[in-house]
Design a protein around this motif. Structure first.
Motif, PDB file in Angstrom:
ATOM      1  N   LEU A 116       4.102  -9.107  -8.218  1.00 18.85           N
ATOM      2  CA  LEU A 116       3.435  -9.110  -6.901  1.00 18.85           C
ATOM      3  C   LEU A 116       2.324 -10.146  -6.887  1.00 18.85           C
ATOM      4  O   LEU A 116       2.218 -10.963  -5.973  1.00 18.85           O
ATOM      5  N   ASN A 117       1.512 -10.127  -7.932  1.00 24.84           N
ATOM      6  CA  ASN A 117       0.373 -11.050  -7.981  1.00 24.84           C
ATOM      7  C   ASN A 117       0.797 -12.501  -8.189  1.00 24.84           C
ATOM      8  O   ASN A 117       0.057 -13.414  -7.860  1.00 24.84           O
ATOM      9  N   ASN A 118       2.015 -12.703  -8.717  1.00 24.74           N
ATOM     10  CA  ASN A 118       2.548 -14.064  -8.847  1.00 24.74           C
ATOM     11  C   ASN A 118       3.158 -14.565  -7.555  1.00 24.74           C
ATOM     12  O   ASN A 118       3.629 -15.694  -7.491  1.00 24.74           O
ATOM     13  N   GLY A 119       3.233 -13.695  -6.552  1.00 24.51           N
ATOM     14  CA  GLY A 119       3.765 -14.133  -5.267  1.00 24.51           C
ATOM     15  C   GLY A 119       5.271 -14.002  -5.128  1.00 24.51           C
ATOM     16  O   GLY A 119       5.868 -14.572  -4.217  1.00 24.51           O
ATOM     17  N   ASN A 120       5.895 -13.243  -6.012  1.00 27.06           N
ATOM     18  CA  ASN A 120       7.356 -13.089  -5.921  1.00 27.06           C
ATOM     19  C   ASN A 120       7.778 -12.273  -4.701  1.00 27.06           C
ATOM     20  O   ASN A 120       8.911 -12.350  -4.261  1.00 27.06           O
ATOM     21  N   PHE A 121       6.894 -11.456  -4.198  1.00 27.98           N
ATOM     22  CA  PHE A 121       7.113 -10.709  -2.953  1.00 27.98           C
ATOM     23  C   PHE A 121       5.750 -10.371  -2.382  1.00 27.98           C
ATOM     24  O   PHE A 121       4.729 -10.563  -3.046  1.00 27.98           O
ATOM     25  N   ARG A 122       5.756  -9.872  -1.133  1.00 28.99           N
ATOM     26  CA  ARG A 122       4.462  -9.667  -0.444  1.00 28.99           C
ATOM     27  C   ARG A 122       3.852  -8.309  -0.764  1.00 28.99           C
ATOM     28  O   ARG A 122       2.629  -8.159  -0.844  1.00 28.99           O
ATOM     29  N   VAL A 123       4.702  -7.279  -0.928  1.00 28.43           N
ATOM     30  CA  VAL A 123       4.206  -5.922  -1.208  1.00 28.43           C
ATOM     31  C   VAL A 123       5.125  -5.236  -2.213  1.00 28.43           C
ATOM     32  O   VAL A 123       6.231  -5.710  -2.470  1.00 28.43           O
ATOM     33  N   VAL A 124       4.671  -4.123  -2.761  1.00 22.22           N
ATOM     34  CA  VAL A 124       5.508  -3.273  -3.609  1.00 22.22           C
ATOM     35  C   VAL A 124       5.686  -1.929  -2.931  1.00 22.22           C
ATOM     36  O   VAL A 124       4.713  -1.304  -2.485  1.00 22.22           O
ATOM     37  N   MET A 125       6.942  -1.525  -2.808  1.00 21.56           N
ATOM     38  CA  MET A 125       7.246  -0.154  -2.372  1.00 21.56           C
ATOM     39  C   MET A 125       8.264   0.359  -3.355  1.00 21.56           C
ATOM     40  O   MET A 125       9.430  -0.008  -3.312  1.00 21.56           O
ATOM     41  N   SER A 126       7.821   1.215  -4.259  1.00 23.39           N
ATOM     42  CA  SER A 126       8.701   1.581  -5.357  1.00 23.39           C
ATOM     43  C   SER A 126       8.316   2.950  -5.905  1.00 23.39           C
ATOM     44  O   SER A 126       8.261   3.149  -7.110  1.00 23.39           O
ATOM     45  N   ALA A 127       8.051   3.881  -4.993  1.00 24.36           N
ATOM     46  CA  ALA A 127       7.577   5.206  -5.400  1.00 24.36           C
ATOM     47  C   ALA A 127       6.398   5.039  -6.353  1.00 24.36           C
ATOM     48  O   ALA A 127       6.271   5.756  -7.344  1.00 24.36           O
ATOM     49  N   MET A 128       5.551   4.062  -6.059  1.00 25.82           N
ATOM     50  CA  MET A 128       4.481   3.716  -6.990  1.00 25.82           C
ATOM     51  C   MET A 128       3.246   4.597  -6.802  1.00 25.82           C
ATOM     52  O   MET A 128       2.683   4.690  -5.714  1.00 25.82           O
ATOM     53  N   THR A 129       2.844   5.183  -7.916  1.00 26.21           N
ATOM     54  CA  THR A 129       1.659   6.036  -7.926  1.00 26.21           C
ATOM     55  C   THR A 129       0.388   5.195  -7.888  1.00 26.21           C
ATOM     56  O   THR A 129       0.272   4.197  -8.600  1.00 26.21           O
ATOM     57  N   GLU A 132      -6.020   4.339 -11.234  1.00 27.57           N
ATOM     58  CA  GLU A 132      -7.173   3.452 -11.422  1.00 27.57           C
ATOM     59  C   GLU A 132      -6.802   2.124 -12.053  1.00 27.57           C
ATOM     60  O   GLU A 132      -7.272   1.074 -11.630  1.00 27.57           O
ATOM     61  N   THR A 133      -5.967   2.190 -13.086  1.00 27.72           N
ATOM     62  CA  THR A 133      -5.584   0.944 -13.761  1.00 27.72           C
ATOM     63  C   THR A 133      -4.958  -0.024 -12.765  1.00 27.72           C
ATOM     64  O   THR A 133      -5.298  -1.208 -12.730  1.00 27.72           O
ATOM     65  N   ARG A 134      -4.032   0.487 -11.976  1.00 27.55           N
ATOM     66  CA  ARG A 134      -3.353  -0.390 -11.021  1.00 27.55           C
ATOM     67  C   ARG A 134      -4.303  -0.846  -9.923  1.00 27.55           C
ATOM     68  O   ARG A 134      -4.204  -1.972  -9.438  1.00 27.55           O
ATOM     69  N   ASP A 135      -5.199   0.051  -9.559  1.00 29.55           N
ATOM     70  CA  ASP A 135      -6.134  -0.260  -8.479  1.00 29.55           C
ATOM     71  C   ASP A 135      -7.040  -1.432  -8.837  1.00 29.55           C
ATOM     72  O   ASP A 135      -7.634  -2.058  -7.964  1.00 29.55           O
ATOM     73  N   GLN A 136      -7.153  -1.727 -10.118  1.00 27.60           N
ATOM     74  CA  GLN A 136      -7.950  -2.888 -10.516  1.00 27.60           C
ATOM     75  C   GLN A 136      -7.184  -4.189 -10.338  1.00 27.60           C
ATOM     76  O   GLN A 136      -7.769  -5.260 -10.332  1.00 27.60           O
ATOM     77  N   GLN A 137      -5.860  -4.076 -10.196  1.00 31.26           N
ATOM     78  CA  GLN A 137      -5.040  -5.292 -10.089  1.00 31.26           C
ATOM     79  C   GLN A 137      -4.467  -5.525  -8.702  1.00 31.26           C
ATOM     80  O   GLN A 137      -4.070  -6.629  -8.355  1.00 31.26           O
ATOM     81  N   VAL A 138      -4.360  -4.454  -7.930  1.00 31.11           N
ATOM     82  CA  VAL A 138      -3.788  -4.558  -6.583  1.00 31.11           C
ATOM     83  C   VAL A 138      -4.595  -3.657  -5.642  1.00 31.11           C
ATOM     84  O   VAL A 138      -5.441  -2.894  -6.099  1.00 31.11           O
TER      85      VAL A 138
END
Ligand code: ARG
Length: 298
Positions: A116-129, A132-138
């Motif tokens: 996502l951060n490399n720009g391969n797509f605009r958003v992630v929708m993948s039953a993603m929880t 905190e860890t992820r919240d620091q990156q997205v």
């Protein structure tokens, strides 16, 4: 208001679909426009699909990164049709509310945030929880689904409680909160737990069926869908995180309580806000409940 609402809602959903097309055709007003930005200058109502609204320009289409299959959230039917709760919510939010065509692109879950951060797509929708860890990156949308980590075992297994897993081998999907939950059990057992990580969840289910792991730790509704289709497996029962939190707990053991969110790059705030408004709109108009009812009975 007992029996008819279902029919009514179904009819309504169809209407929403048509409304979405109308919005695409340039009929502004797709509901969620509460932003009241002062530049309401409408640029003389051009009939192109994008630029249908003031201020912010929405794209014509949006690429959505997702790890498929993860049934019932994203999976292909036997004739290759992409279906699932996320797919239907994406249709309602992006297409019907915002007039943006959603395109799912299949990608590995383990690397989905960097993709996502490399720009391969605009958003992630993948039953993603959301965590905190992820919240620091997205940045995440508002939550759109509650989930729990659960333990799936073979029906004839002698495992009836979490502590029975001590000294055993469990299967998880790489990079997931199921893997985190397994790590936590491992430290709870003083290291006495082996964890096998699979790229995709079906491989973990196969390993369970083939006795290569004694349990799969994974999101409740995905484990539940597999259990519905396979007489050989069952949940480990008992109370857990959901019961502790006083939530209306499901009838099986829950190791965590989690919320799914749509992930955005951290510089994509304006788009994220539009999506949040659209999410709120489909919750309000009954579309969310209608979709929920298509995939979940409870
Ligand atoms: N909810 C879990 C997590 O966020 C599992 C998600 C896996 N999703 C998928 N499409 N494979 O870690």
């Amino acid at each position: 208001m007992s029996d008819e609402p279902n029919i009514d809602r179904r009819a309504y959903l169809t209407t929403v679909g048509v409304g979405g097309l109308a919005a695409l055709a340039g009929c502004a007003g797709s509901g969620a426009d509460t932003s009241g930005s002062e530049s309401d200058t409408d640029e003389a109502g051009t009939e192109t699909g994008s630029g249908m609204e003031s201020g912010s320009t929405l794209p014509d289409s949006v690429d959505i990164g997702s790890d498929i299959p993860y049934r019932p959230f994203e999976y292909k039917t036997t004739d290759g049709e992409l279906k699932g709760f996320d797919v239907s919510i994406a249709q309602a939010v992006f297409e019907d509310q915002l007039g943006i065509t959603p395109n799912f692109t299949d990608t590995s879950f383990d690397t989905i945030i960097s993709s996502l951060n490399n720009g391969n797509f605009r958003v992630v929708m993948s039953a993603m929880t959301i965590n905190e860890t992820r919240d620091q990156q997205v940045d995440f949308s508002d939550p759109y689904f509650t989930a729990y980590q659960t333990i799936l075992v073979l029906k004839d297994s002698d495992i009836t409680a979490r502590t029975d897993l001590k000294g055993k081998t469990v299967g998880v999907q790489k990079g997931t909160t199921g893997a985190n939950a397994a790590e936590e059990l491992k430290s709870e057992f003083g290291g006495d737990l082996a964890i096998k990580r699979y790229d995709q969840i079906p491989a973990a289910f196969d390993a369970l069926i083939n006795n290569q792991v004694v349990a799969v730790i994974n999101d409740n509704t995905v484990n539940g869908e597999f259990a519905d289709q396979n007489d050989a497996v069952r949940f480990v029962e008992g109370e857990g995180a959901a019961a502790d939190a006083g939530k209306n707990a499901p009838p099986y053991l829950t190791l965590t309580i989690e919320e799914y969110g749509i992930a955005f790059r951290q510089d994509d705030d304006e788009f994220r806000q539009r999506v949040n408004e659209a999410l709120a709109a489909i919750r309000e108009d009954g579309t969310y409940d209608e979709i929920y009812g298509q995939y979940f009975s409870g």
